[in-house]
Scaffold this active site. Structure first.
Site, PDB file in Angstrom:
ATOM      1  N   SER A 262      23.085 -16.870  54.629  1.00  0.00           N
ATOM      2  CA  SER A 262      24.459 -16.505  54.939  1.00  0.00           C
ATOM      3  C   SER A 262      24.560 -15.828  56.314  1.00  0.00           C
ATOM      4  CB  SER A 262      24.992 -15.623  53.806  1.00  0.00           C
ATOM      5  OG  SER A 262      26.355 -15.789  53.685  1.00  0.00           O
ATOM      6  N   HIS A 403      26.790 -20.376  46.556  1.00  0.00           N
ATOM      7  CA  HIS A 403      26.289 -19.669  47.724  1.00  0.00           C
ATOM      8  C   HIS A 403      25.232 -18.655  47.280  1.00  0.00           C
ATOM      9  CE1 HIS A 403      26.801 -18.042  51.779  1.00  0.00           C
ATOM     10  NE2 HIS A 403      26.914 -16.828  51.279  1.00  0.00           N
TER      11      HIS A 403
HETATM   12  C1  GCU Z   1      31.440 -13.993  54.293  1.00  0.00           C
HETATM   13  C2  GCU Z   1      31.579 -14.637  55.656  1.00  0.00           C
HETATM   14  C3  GCU Z   1      30.482 -15.674  55.908  1.00  0.00           C
HETATM   15  C4  GCU Z   1      29.119 -15.074  55.626  1.00  0.00           C
HETATM   16  C5  GCU Z   1      29.080 -14.458  54.258  1.00  0.00           C
HETATM   17  C6  GCU Z   1      27.798 -13.701  53.922  1.00  0.00           C
HETATM   18  O1  GCU Z   1      31.747 -14.919  53.296  1.00  0.00           O
HETATM   19  O2  GCU Z   1      32.861 -15.205  55.738  1.00  0.00           O
HETATM   20  O3  GCU Z   1      30.539 -16.123  57.244  1.00  0.00           O
HETATM   21  O4  GCU Z   1      28.118 -16.033  55.796  1.00  0.00           O
HETATM   22  O5  GCU Z   1      30.122 -13.510  54.128  1.00  0.00           O
HETATM   23  O6  GCU Z   1      27.049 -13.311  54.793  1.00  0.00           O
HETATM   24  O7  GCU Z   1      27.583 -13.456  52.747  1.00  0.00           O
END
Ligand code: GCU
Length: 424
Positions: A262, A403
């Site tokens: 992420s 995710h």
């Molecule tokens: C949010 C953000 C993402 C990121 C994510 C994370 O959802 O919008 O860009 O990758 O957090 O790091 O968990």
């Protein structure tokens, strides 16, 4: 919109905004990607010499100026302070070390507490997977004698955080994302640290992190358009961790893969792009500002990410919020900066916010740069279906589910590392 931005902040706002993002493939529209193999002055780049000599430095400078910012010119000497060596960690499977990495000239910065597990019984230095965590070393490990991090932590997001500090309830909360035993049994070491050691992840976090420590104006710094943001700082921290690993005889620093999930996947890509000592670069569900193409109007956008997380990037990046096509780079070029080193991009089918297809396309369009080195990239020209890993020098898979980082992802990374000669 106003209600969203006044009542919510950070991740909560990002999630609320999911409803505002385009998640309809039919509405993506046409876009044209900048050619990684054409210099700004239109010269075609047809050889690996020209790539390394001219185009790579140009692309790297463009990412620094327009997206992640420029790192500082210097930081003086590092100090590595051993905190612990436990030779029978994880039931005897590994040796665990903890080491503090500080800057000799900036004592006000508390430094990075690196935790390293090396497999026991090896006769040669181990290749290593290294990356930052969201919750600290005690959250990565299930061993109860890893001290709790005392640093600032994000509220709400990670379990067991009270008043922005870790509690006992936060032990092991990230361990499913770091299957230490599987990795160690395959012969690899694991090095990790808490990303907030480098800079706490909030808009003012830089004041308590390495960015203020290294800036002449300290906490009064007014950041310029192309100055580094938090992702740049976290990536810098990964390079300092690699500096330490270079001094540890148990680790083969020429076989270190940098991995992140992420926002930390954005960070691993940027670390791997800048620091060619990382032998392999892995992005897990990194999305916008990571592996996903910024020109593709799907999922999170430049507008959303720079509004919600302005501290992650160089201020200049926000100027592309209404027109990504004006930005001289796109994310396939970030992956191309890893060439010819093996790189891996992983998406998750239910992680539409991160735009799995945009992640695949970036991996695919990095291919021509790998071809300069006689290497095949993802080796396919269409996104593969769920749980069908593909790729040669650039690996890609779309995992079923949300995710996250799962054992399925790690098994693919371990196989990929074995295949590319980083084998344990
Ligand atoms: C949010 C953000 C993402 C990121 C994510 C994370 O959802 O919008 O860009 O990758 O957090 O790091 O968990």
């Amino acid at each position: 919109m106003l209600v969203l931005s006044t009542l919510l902040f950070g991740d909560d706002l990002a999630e609320a905004r999911q409803s505002l993002a385009n998640l309809d493939e039919a509405k993506v529209g046409a876009f044209e990607l900048p050619d990684p193999l054409r210099m700004a002055d239109a010269t075609a780049v047809a050889t690996s010499e020209l790539w390394f000599g001219k185009r790579r430095p140009e692309v790297l400078a463009l990412f620094r100026d327009h997206v992640y910012g420029n790192p500082p010119a210097g930081w003086g000497a590092l100090r590595f302070t051993p905190l612990e060596t436990k030779s029978a960690a994880l039931g005897g499977l590994a040796t665990r070390k903890r080491v503090r990495i500080t800057l000799q000239e900036q004592p006000e910065w508390a430094g990075i507490e690196l935790m390293l597990y090396v497999p026991n019984g090896k006769t040669s230095p181990a290749p290593c997977f290294m990356g930052l965590s969201f919750g600290g070393n005690h959250a990565v490990s299930t061993e109860t004698d890893v001290p709790l991090s005392t640093r600032w932590m994000r509220p709400g997001k990670e379990k067991g955080i009270v008043d922005n500090r870790a509690t006992e309830a936060s032990r092991g909360i990230e361990s499913s994302r770091w299957p230490l035993e599987e990795i160690l049994k395959r012969g690899y070491a694991v090095a990790t640290a808490y990303y907030g050691d480098i800079e706490p992840d909030h808009a003012e976090g830089w004041k308590d992190g390495v960015r203020a420590a290294l800036s002449p104006a300290g906490k009064d710094t007014v950041w310029g358009e192309s100055d580094w943001g938090a992702i740049g700082a976290w990536a810098w921290g990964l390079s300092r961790m690699l500096d330490y690993l270079g001094t540890d005889a148990d680790v083969d620093e020429t076989r270190c893969a940098v991995i992140g999930h992420s926002r930390l996947g954005k960070t691993s890509l940027w670390a791997g792009a800048q620091d060619e000592r990382f032998a392999m670069v892995i992005s897990n569900n990194s999305g916008e500002g990571g592996a996903a193409l910024m020109r593709r109007n799907f999922g999170e956008t430049t507008e959303v990410i720079t509004r919600v997380f302005p501290h992650w990037f160089a201020p200049k990046y926000r100027s592309y919020k209404d027109d990504a096509s004006a930005c001289p780079v796109d994310q396939h070029m970030l992956l191309a900066l890893a060439a010819p080193r093996p790189a891996y991009v992983a998406s998750a089918a239910e992680d539409q916010w991160a735009d799995p297809k945009g992640e695949f396309l970036a991996a695919m369009h990095a291919g021509p740069v790998y071809a300069l080195f006689g290497k095949k990239g993802v080796g396919v020209d269409e996104q593969p279906g769920i749980d069908h890993p593909v790729g040669e020098a650039i690996g890609y898979h779309l995992r079923a589910g949300k995710h996250d980082v799962k054992l399925y992802d790690w098994e693919r990374y371990l196989d990929f590392a074995d295949r590319h000669g980083s084998g344990g």
